[in-house]
Design a protein around this motif. Sequence first.
Motif, PDB file in Angstrom:
ATOM      1  N   PRO A  79       0.816  -1.221   0.000  1.00 11.73           N
ATOM      2  CA  PRO A  79       0.000   0.000   0.000  1.00 11.73           C
ATOM      3  C   PRO A  79       0.849   1.270   0.000  1.00 11.73           C
ATOM      4  CG  PRO A  79       0.094  -0.934   2.195  1.00 11.73           C
ATOM      5  CD  PRO A  79       0.790  -1.912   1.305  1.00 11.73           C
ATOM      6  N   THR A  80       0.178   2.401  -0.103  1.00 11.76           N
ATOM      7  CA  THR A  80       0.872   3.681  -0.198  1.00 11.76           C
ATOM      8  C   THR A  80       1.745   3.946   1.012  1.00 11.76           C
ATOM      9  OG1 THR A  80      -0.930   4.580  -1.547  1.00 11.76           O
ATOM     10  CG2 THR A  80       0.573   6.166  -0.538  1.00 11.76           C
ATOM     11  N   ASP A  81       1.284   3.541   2.200  1.00 13.77           N
ATOM     12  CA  ASP A  81       2.079   3.774   3.412  1.00 13.77           C
ATOM     13  C   ASP A  81       3.421   3.061   3.339  1.00 13.77           C
ATOM     14  OD1 ASP A  81       0.161   5.382   4.489  1.00 13.77           O
ATOM     15  OD2 ASP A  81      -0.678   3.869   5.848  1.00 13.77           O
ATOM     16  N   LEU A  82       3.452   1.879   2.740  1.00 15.16           N
ATOM     17  CA  LEU A  82       4.704   1.153   2.564  1.00 15.16           C
ATOM     18  C   LEU A  82       5.626   1.918   1.615  1.00 15.16           C
ATOM     19  CD1 LEU A  82       6.592  -1.301   2.817  1.00 15.16           C
ATOM     20  CD2 LEU A  82       5.266  -2.401   1.001  1.00 15.16           C
ATOM     21  N   TYR A  83       5.058   2.397   0.528  1.00 15.11           N
ATOM     22  CA  TYR A  83       5.869   3.140  -0.438  1.00 15.11           C
ATOM     23  C   TYR A  83       6.371   4.455   0.161  1.00 15.11           C
ATOM     24  CZ  TYR A  83       7.467   4.943  -4.922  1.00 15.11           C
ATOM     25  OH  TYR A  83       8.258   5.432  -5.945  1.00 15.11           O
ATOM     26  N   ARG A  84       5.535   5.085   0.970  1.00 16.47           N
ATOM     27  CA  ARG A  84       5.987   6.323   1.634  1.00 16.47           C
ATOM     28  C   ARG A  84       7.162   6.028   2.561  1.00 16.47           C
ATOM     29  NH1 ARG A  84       4.035  11.285   2.159  1.00 16.47           N
ATOM     30  NH2 ARG A  84       2.037  10.720   1.195  1.00 16.47           N
ATOM     31  N   GLY A  85       7.104   4.903   3.248  1.00 16.36           N
ATOM     32  CA  GLY A  85       8.219   4.518   4.115  1.00 16.36           C
ATOM     33  C   GLY A  85       9.493   4.301   3.326  1.00 16.36           C
ATOM     34  N   ILE A  86       9.364   3.716   2.138  1.00 13.12           N
ATOM     35  CA  ILE A  86      10.530   3.506   1.273  1.00 13.12           C
ATOM     36  C   ILE A  86      11.093   4.844   0.818  1.00 13.12           C
ATOM     37  CG2 ILE A  86      11.264   2.613  -0.978  1.00 13.12           C
ATOM     38  CD1 ILE A  86       9.278   0.296  -0.508  1.00 13.12           C
ATOM     39  N   ARG A  87      10.214   5.750   0.442  1.00 17.25           N
ATOM     40  CA  ARG A  87      10.670   7.067  -0.009  1.00 17.25           C
ATOM     41  C   ARG A  87      11.347   7.838   1.133  1.00 17.25           C
ATOM     42  NH1 ARG A  87      10.774   5.302  -3.834  1.00 17.25           N
ATOM     43  NH2 ARG A  87      12.895   5.965  -3.353  1.00 17.25           N
ATOM     44  N   ASP A  88      10.895   7.624   2.360  1.00 15.83           N
ATOM     45  CA  ASP A  88      11.487   8.314   3.509  1.00 15.83           C
ATOM     46  C   ASP A  88      12.814   7.711   3.940  1.00 15.83           C
ATOM     47  OD1 ASP A  88       9.387  10.083   3.616  1.00 15.83           O
ATOM     48  OD2 ASP A  88       8.315   9.025   5.211  1.00 15.83           O
ATOM     49  N   SER A  89      13.133   6.512   3.432  1.00  8.75           N
ATOM     50  CA  SER A  89      14.360   5.839   3.873  1.00  8.75           C
ATOM     51  C   SER A  89      15.324   5.529   2.730  1.00  8.75           C
ATOM     52  CB  SER A  89      14.000   4.536   4.601  1.00  8.75           C
ATOM     53  OG  SER A  89      13.175   3.710   3.788  1.00  8.75           O
ATOM     54  N   GLN A  90      14.883   5.747   1.500  1.00  9.98           N
ATOM     55  CA  GLN A  90      15.735   5.625   0.312  1.00  9.98           C
ATOM     56  C   GLN A  90      15.646   6.970  -0.407  1.00  9.98           C
ATOM     57  OE1 GLN A  90      14.276   3.035  -2.821  1.00  9.98           O
ATOM     58  NE2 GLN A  90      16.341   2.333  -3.319  1.00  9.98           N
ATOM     59  N   LEU A  91      16.493   7.898   0.003  1.00 14.83           N
ATOM     60  CA  LEU A  91      16.329   9.294  -0.388  1.00 14.83           C
ATOM     61  C   LEU A  91      16.877   9.574  -1.782  1.00 14.83           C
ATOM     62  CD1 LEU A  91      17.287  10.982   3.012  1.00 14.83           C
ATOM     63  CD2 LEU A  91      15.050  10.174   2.219  1.00 14.83           C
ATOM     64  N   ILE A  92      15.957   9.744  -2.716  1.00 10.97           N
ATOM     65  CA  ILE A  92      16.317  10.063  -4.091  1.00 10.97           C
ATOM     66  C   ILE A  92      15.154  10.806  -4.728  1.00 10.97           C
ATOM     67  CG2 ILE A  92      15.480   7.812  -4.891  1.00 10.97           C
ATOM     68  CD1 ILE A  92      17.576   7.969  -7.153  1.00 10.97           C
ATOM     69  N   GLY A  93      15.457  11.718  -5.629  1.00  9.99           N
ATOM     70  CA  GLY A  93      14.398  12.458  -6.299  1.00  9.99           C
ATOM     71  C   GLY A  93      14.941  13.281  -7.450  1.00  9.99           C
ATOM     72  N   LEU A  94      14.029  13.764  -8.266  1.00  8.17           N
ATOM     73  CA  LEU A  94      14.384  14.616  -9.402  1.00  8.17           C
ATOM     74  C   LEU A  94      14.150  16.068  -9.004  1.00  8.17           C
ATOM     75  CD1 LEU A  94      15.102  14.771 -12.494  1.00  8.17           C
ATOM     76  CD2 LEU A  94      12.635  14.755 -12.917  1.00  8.17           C
ATOM     77  N   SER A  95      15.233  16.843  -8.927  1.00  8.03           N
ATOM     78  CA  SER A  95      15.103  18.224  -8.456  1.00  8.03           C
ATOM     79  C   SER A  95      14.906  19.224  -9.591  1.00  8.03           C
ATOM     80  CB  SER A  95      16.334  18.638  -7.630  1.00  8.03           C
ATOM     81  OG  SER A  95      17.505  18.660  -8.434  1.00  8.03           O
ATOM     82  N   GLY A  96      15.243  18.835 -10.819  1.00  9.12           N
ATOM     83  CA  GLY A  96      15.100  19.754 -11.950  1.00  9.12           C
ATOM     84  C   GLY A  96      15.970  19.325 -13.111  1.00  9.12           C
ATOM     85  N   TYR A  97      16.400  20.311 -13.912  1.00  3.28           N
ATOM     86  CA  TYR A  97      17.197  20.017 -15.104  1.00  3.28           C
ATOM     87  C   TYR A  97      18.364  20.992 -15.204  1.00  3.28           C
ATOM     88  CZ  TYR A  97      13.272  17.087 -16.436  1.00  3.28           C
ATOM     89  OH  TYR A  97      12.311  16.110 -16.430  1.00  3.28           O
ATOM     90  N   SER A  98      19.459  20.528 -15.775  1.00  3.67           N
ATOM     91  CA  SER A  98      20.620  21.387 -15.973  1.00  3.67           C
ATOM     92  C   SER A  98      20.354  22.354 -17.116  1.00  3.67           C
ATOM     93  CB  SER A  98      21.863  20.537 -16.285  1.00  3.67           C
ATOM     94  OG  SER A  98      21.773  20.017 -17.613  1.00  3.67           O
ATOM     95  N   ASN A  99      21.263  23.294 -17.297  1.00  2.00           N
ATOM     96  CA  ASN A  99      21.113  24.257 -18.391  1.00  2.00           C
ATOM     97  C   ASN A  99      21.117  23.572 -19.757  1.00  2.00           C
ATOM     98  OD1 ASN A  99      21.150  26.264 -16.427  1.00  2.00           O
ATOM     99  ND2 ASN A  99      23.350  26.628 -16.637  1.00  2.00           N
TER     100      ASN A  99
END
Length: 335
Positions: A79-99
Amino acid sequence: MGNVSPDLIKQFQTLMEEEDEHLQLTFKNIHQGFIDEALVRFLKARDWNVAKARKMLVDCLNWRITNEIDSILTKPIVPTDLYRGIRDSQLIGLSGYSNEGLPIFAIGVGQSTFDKASVHYYVQSHIQINEYRDRVVLPNATKKFGRHIGTCVKVLDMTGLKLSALSQIKLLTVISTIDDLNYPEKTDTYYVVNVPYIFSACWKVVKPLLQERTRKKIQVLQGCGRDELLKIMDLESIPHFCRKEGSGSSRRSSDGNDDCFSLDHSFHQELYSYTKQQSRSLRPIAPLKQGSFHVSFPQTDVEGTKIAETIESEFHKFGGMNGVCNSVNGLKIDE
């Protein structure tokens, strides 16, 4: 593609055209219409040796078929709560794009705990992000910027790195090996920021072990790296942990909307929605089932094993210097 010999690419392509249709089909999810560029990545990873590059690519394609990687984006983690836990403990994300249009992936190395789910869930999540990057993010960037974009930039935040990270080396080695063997040359540059002493000590001994091609990609920046990063991206694309010197946390920012690690960030919302939609398109009636997607772990190569052993050794030395009691069997560290 630089000064790559067209004859070399043609030779490689001719060999690949001899492979069976199953390999050809999964290869489409790798090249996304840019066949030459995909072949060059594998050639580069094997120092321009066509025979070795072919073996690497064929092994990769067989790995994809055996582990059903082509369908991994149809298997959301629920469920979503499990995925939220993964996101809170495996820290990665897309912050934007280079020039230049390259996606900027932020990774919270120092504060990723990997303690909210099984290893298989973390591996599944990592591969899903890789596949979403290659099948959705990079093709969209290619269309938006009007030129082929096949690589990304990664900003690694070492805030909070400590001896307890020793217990994560095995998992991180598995993930790194999966990337090296199946997603080669997908990162243009690694920027390392917010570096504590323990990283500096390890870096001195690990750096000589890396291939020259890899060493050239890694740039260790001073402090949060904000000024250097502003040379290749705008302020809006800089990860939240690089916006202000001494912010001291890769888990959260002053503005929650800027925290690209969070499940609430637009990137993760889009990725999660995409996997759910893909799943429903295949199984429109059946409810989503909980359960991790098991992927066979590749055998670590000699270089990877040596690096992991060196890091572990340095961590133990550092622990000994500071009166740390280590339990080797359980990899438990009392700080």
